[in-house]
Write a protein that holds these residues in place. Structure first.
Motif, PDB file in Angstrom:
ATOM      1  N   GLY A 158       0.818  -1.292  -0.052  1.00  0.00           N
ATOM      2  CA  GLY A 158       0.022  -0.113   0.106  1.00  0.00           C
ATOM      3  C   GLY A 158       0.885   1.230  -0.175  1.00  0.00           C
ATOM      4  N   TYR A 159       0.674   1.877   1.254  1.00  0.00           N
ATOM      5  CA  TYR A 159       1.608   3.184   1.212  1.00  0.00           C
ATOM      6  C   TYR A 159       2.105   3.532   2.454  1.00  0.00           C
ATOM      7  CZ  TYR A 159      -0.885   4.788  -3.156  1.00  0.00           C
ATOM      8  OH  TYR A 159      -1.464   4.729  -4.297  1.00  0.00           O
ATOM      9  N   ARG A 160       3.092   4.246   2.692  1.00  0.00           N
ATOM     10  CA  ARG A 160       3.915   4.539   4.003  1.00  0.00           C
ATOM     11  C   ARG A 160       3.695   6.086   4.271  1.00  0.00           C
ATOM     12  NH1 ARG A 160       8.939   1.429   4.386  1.00  0.00           N
ATOM     13  NH2 ARG A 160       7.274  -0.285   5.153  1.00  0.00           N
ATOM     14  N   LEU A 161       3.043   6.337   5.239  1.00  0.00           N
ATOM     15  CA  LEU A 161       2.790   7.968   5.563  1.00  0.00           C
ATOM     16  C   LEU A 161       3.874   8.648   6.577  1.00  0.00           C
ATOM     17  CD1 LEU A 161      -1.017   8.292   6.157  1.00  0.00           C
ATOM     18  CD2 LEU A 161       0.337   9.503   4.281  1.00  0.00           C
ATOM     19  N   ASN A 162       4.363   9.517   5.912  1.00  0.00           N
ATOM     20  CA  ASN A 162       5.296  10.564   6.894  1.00  0.00           C
ATOM     21  C   ASN A 162       4.945  11.749   6.988  1.00  0.00           C
ATOM     22  OD1 ASN A 162       7.638   8.692   8.235  1.00  0.00           O
ATOM     23  ND2 ASN A 162       7.390   7.841   6.202  1.00  0.00           N
ATOM     24  N   GLY A 163       4.845  12.541   7.976  1.00  0.00           N
ATOM     25  CA  GLY A 163       4.391  14.097   7.955  1.00  0.00           C
ATOM     26  C   GLY A 163       3.789  14.428   9.304  1.00  0.00           C
ATOM     27  N   GLN A 164       3.174  15.723   9.541  1.00  0.00           N
ATOM     28  CA  GLN A 164       2.470  16.148  10.250  1.00  0.00           C
ATOM     29  C   GLN A 164       1.435  17.010   9.731  1.00  0.00           C
ATOM     30  OE1 GLN A 164       5.003  18.733  12.725  1.00  0.00           O
ATOM     31  NE2 GLN A 164       3.209  19.383  14.155  1.00  0.00           N
ATOM     32  N   LEU A 200      -8.190   7.570   3.084  1.00  0.00           N
ATOM     33  CA  LEU A 200      -9.162   7.172   4.288  1.00  0.00           C
ATOM     34  C   LEU A 200      -8.600   6.640   5.220  1.00  0.00           C
ATOM     35  CD1 LEU A 200     -12.011   7.885   5.374  1.00  0.00           C
ATOM     36  CD2 LEU A 200     -12.753   5.827   4.040  1.00  0.00           C
ATOM     37  N   VAL A 201      -8.220   7.022   6.203  1.00  0.00           N
ATOM     38  CA  VAL A 201      -7.192   6.292   7.375  1.00  0.00           C
ATOM     39  C   VAL A 201      -8.138   6.011   8.510  1.00  0.00           C
ATOM     40  CG1 VAL A 201      -5.127   6.239   8.820  1.00  0.00           C
ATOM     41  CG2 VAL A 201      -5.138   7.359   6.702  1.00  0.00           C
ATOM     42  N   ASP A 202      -7.847   4.770   8.943  1.00  0.00           N
ATOM     43  CA  ASP A 202      -8.698   3.998  10.000  1.00  0.00           C
ATOM     44  C   ASP A 202      -7.783   4.409  11.253  1.00  0.00           C
ATOM     45  OD1 ASP A 202      -9.824   2.690  12.179  1.00  0.00           O
ATOM     46  OD2 ASP A 202     -10.741   1.416  10.561  1.00  0.00           O
ATOM     47  N   ILE A 203      -8.276   5.395  11.893  1.00  0.00           N
ATOM     48  CA  ILE A 203      -7.439   6.032  13.113  1.00  0.00           C
ATOM     49  C   ILE A 203      -7.572   4.896  14.045  1.00  0.00           C
ATOM     50  CG2 ILE A 203      -7.491   7.511  15.071  1.00  0.00           C
ATOM     51  CD1 ILE A 203      -8.844   9.331  13.382  1.00  0.00           C
ATOM     52  N   ARG A 204      -8.275   3.795  14.340  1.00  0.00           N
ATOM     53  CA  ARG A 204      -8.607   2.977  15.452  1.00  0.00           C
ATOM     54  C   ARG A 204      -7.429   1.791  15.231  1.00  0.00           C
ATOM     55  NH1 ARG A 204     -14.159   0.849  13.863  1.00  0.00           N
ATOM     56  NH2 ARG A 204     -13.038   0.980  11.948  1.00  0.00           N
ATOM     57  N   PRO A 235      -3.331   0.394   3.674  1.00  0.00           N
ATOM     58  CA  PRO A 235      -3.350  -0.503   2.627  1.00  0.00           C
ATOM     59  C   PRO A 235      -3.564   0.242   1.405  1.00  0.00           C
ATOM     60  CG  PRO A 235      -5.483  -0.502   4.281  1.00  0.00           C
ATOM     61  CD  PRO A 235      -4.341   0.531   4.903  1.00  0.00           C
ATOM     62  N   ALA A 236      -3.550  -0.331   0.438  1.00  0.00           N
ATOM     63  CA  ALA A 236      -3.670   0.430  -0.943  1.00  0.00           C
ATOM     64  C   ALA A 236      -5.179   0.864  -1.133  1.00  0.00           C
ATOM     65  CB  ALA A 236      -3.256  -0.685  -2.016  1.00  0.00           C
ATOM     66  N   ASP A 237      -6.165  -0.030  -0.410  1.00  0.00           N
ATOM     67  CA  ASP A 237      -7.452   0.497  -0.711  1.00  0.00           C
ATOM     68  C   ASP A 237      -7.629   1.739   0.161  1.00  0.00           C
ATOM     69  OD1 ASP A 237      -7.571  -0.859   1.816  1.00  0.00           O
ATOM     70  OD2 ASP A 237      -9.079  -2.368   1.104  1.00  0.00           O
ATOM     71  N   ALA A 238      -7.014   2.525   0.812  1.00  0.00           N
ATOM     72  CA  ALA A 238      -7.037   3.555   1.645  1.00  0.00           C
ATOM     73  C   ALA A 238      -7.129   4.799   0.699  1.00  0.00           C
ATOM     74  CB  ALA A 238      -6.155   3.693   2.581  1.00  0.00           C
ATOM     75  N   LEU A 239      -6.498   4.458  -0.603  1.00  0.00           N
ATOM     76  CA  LEU A 239      -6.697   5.514  -1.447  1.00  0.00           C
ATOM     77  C   LEU A 239      -7.939   5.962  -2.026  1.00  0.00           C
ATOM     78  CD1 LEU A 239      -4.836   7.645  -3.198  1.00  0.00           C
ATOM     79  CD2 LEU A 239      -4.975   5.387  -4.885  1.00  0.00           C
ATOM     80  N   VAL A 240      -8.396   7.148  -1.931  1.00  0.00           N
ATOM     81  CA  VAL A 240      -9.695   7.559  -2.574  1.00  0.00           C
ATOM     82  C   VAL A 240      -9.478   8.130  -3.824  1.00  0.00           C
ATOM     83  CG1 VAL A 240     -11.650   9.003  -2.099  1.00  0.00           C
ATOM     84  CG2 VAL A 240     -10.573   8.024  -0.113  1.00  0.00           C
ATOM     85  N   GLY A 241     -10.203   7.506  -5.052  1.00  0.00           N
ATOM     86  CA  GLY A 241     -10.157   7.934  -6.264  1.00  0.00           C
ATOM     87  C   GLY A 241      -8.686   7.712  -6.833  1.00  0.00           C
ATOM     88  N   GLU A 242      -8.268   8.557  -7.645  1.00  0.00           N
ATOM     89  CA  GLU A 242      -7.016   8.508  -8.467  1.00  0.00           C
ATOM     90  C   GLU A 242      -5.873   8.890  -7.621  1.00  0.00           C
ATOM     91  OE1 GLU A 242      -6.955   9.512 -12.383  1.00  0.00           O
ATOM     92  OE2 GLU A 242      -9.353   9.091 -12.745  1.00  0.00           O
TER      93      GLU A 242
END
Length: 399
Positions: A158-164, A200-204, A235-242
């Protein structure tokens, strides 16, 4: 209900005047009657989230107003949703604790996959999931969203997020969060709006696994936070749209956001006007009602006049939005007028109450603090002026 009409490009668009959606207004008033000033003062003092109030609005179906019936919502038009938030604020309650769910879910509805809609929208409508958090603003970018630094890099899964993110309200009281991140560096895109994606990130599932939420202590009980992402795998399906089109998705929902938050500001203005008028008709100083004094009358009357103007612009923007017509200028002008009239009404109310306005038991100081925010967030009044100057009047771009 009376009807008026607004003309755009020689085509007529129907616009209601008077008290439209009376059944909805009555329903909202009944819910809000169970949450008087004492409830909000207690929440404010303890800096607590109004869970009971949000649950009540959800149970009544009001927070699912814009979710289509096929997903368990009521499928109402934008104007109806605006009426809901207007009445919440007119009653003296705090709509910002739940308003984001109305306009955030629009991104999923318009740009999400069928699987995402089916997975999330029914549970959001039923109150089983909360989507109240929107991670956009960053400490270094402010309103210049194209310059965000949060990165989402592709991985095998999927993706790896880094930032604030900062000023991400309600993150501690939401199950899901929409996050805007760069998937392509700004230096590698032709247009600065390209290369930004929405997730769309699941905070839980993410808390403690690379996501940290820290509350920000502010002058109002707005439940705002800063959010940190450190090698957060999603996960990859967290991406919304393109991928790379996220900024456009956000812009797509801004007109709705402007209209809805303008309706809130209008409701707050009406609370101030009603409260100030009631006090001015009762308070006696120097042997006469203070309401007889023009120094008291004029600011309240001016705020009322401004609120009526804001109301008409909100209705116009909503009518154009629902008709599928361009409404960026109208939505922004509605937001500006409502924010200004809300603040002017707050000032008039505070001045009418005098020293008693600072006493918490009257709720004026609490609502006064809340009103000041409307000129800053979710959009600065100065940015609206710049938008109108450039896009309506044809003046050179100022930023």
């Amino acid at each position: 209900m009376n009807m008026a009409f607004t003309a755009t490009d020689a085509h007529l668009v129907e616009m209601p005047v008077g008290e439209d959606y009376p059944e909805i207004r009555d329903g909202v008033r009944k819910v809000c009657a169970n949450f008087p000033g004492a409830y909000w003062r207690a929440k404010d003092k303890a800096e607590e989230y109004p869970t009971e109030f949000i649950d009540a609005l959800t149970a009544a179906g009001f927070l699912a107003a814009l979710i289509p019936e096929e997903y368990g919502g009521t499928g109402l038009p934008l104007r109806a949703a605006a009426v809901i938030l207007e009445e919440v604020c007119t009653a003296g309650c705090h709509a910002a604790a739940g308003h984001a769910q109305m306009y955030i879910m629009g991104t999923i509805l318009r740009h999400g996959s069928p699987a995402q809609k089916q997975k999330y929208l029914p549970d959001i409508a039923a109150g089983k999931l909360r989507l109240q958090a929107f991670g956009v603003t960053e400490p270094t970018s402010g309103s210049d969203t194209t310059q965000i630094k949060t990165r989402a890099e592709r991985t095998e899964s999927g993706y790896r997020l880094n930032g604030q993110k900062v000023w991400t309200s309600r993150a501690e009281h939401s199950d899901l969060m929409l996050v805007l991140a760069r998937t392509t560096p700004a230096s590698e895109v032709k247009k600065k709006v390209d290369g930004i994606s929405t997730f769309l990130v699941d905070i839980r599932e993410c808390l403690g696994r690379g996501m940290t939420i820290r509350p920000i202590d502010t002058m109002i009980n707005h439940h705002t936070t800063e959010v940190f992402f450190e090698d957060l795998d999603i996960p990859a399906d967290a991406l919304v749209g393109e991928e790379g089109q996220g900024f456009r998705y956000i812009l797509d929902g801004m007109n709705a956001e402007r209209v809805l938050t303008a309706a809130e500001a209008l409701g707050a203005a009406r609370w101030f006007i009603r409260t100030a008028t009631g006090y001015a008709n009762e308070r006696r100083v120097f042997g006469r009602l203070i309401g007889q004094n023009q120094a008291i009358q004029f600011p309240i009357a001016q705020a009322h006049i401004q609120s009526e103007a804001a109301d008409m612009m909100i209705r116009r923007a909503a009518a154009l939005f629902e008709a599928g017509r361009p409404c960026g200028a109208e939505a922004n002008m509605a937001r500006f007028l409502a924010a200004e009239c809300s603040w002017n009404a707050a000032e008039a109310c505070m001045q009418t109450f005098g020293g008693f306005g600072f006493a918490r038991e009257y709720d004026v100081e609490r609502k006064w603090r809340e009103a000041r925010l409307s000129r800053v967030a979710p959009v600065s009044s100065n940015l609206i002026l710049a938008h109108v100057a450039q896009h309506v009047l044809g003046l050179p771009r100022s930023y």
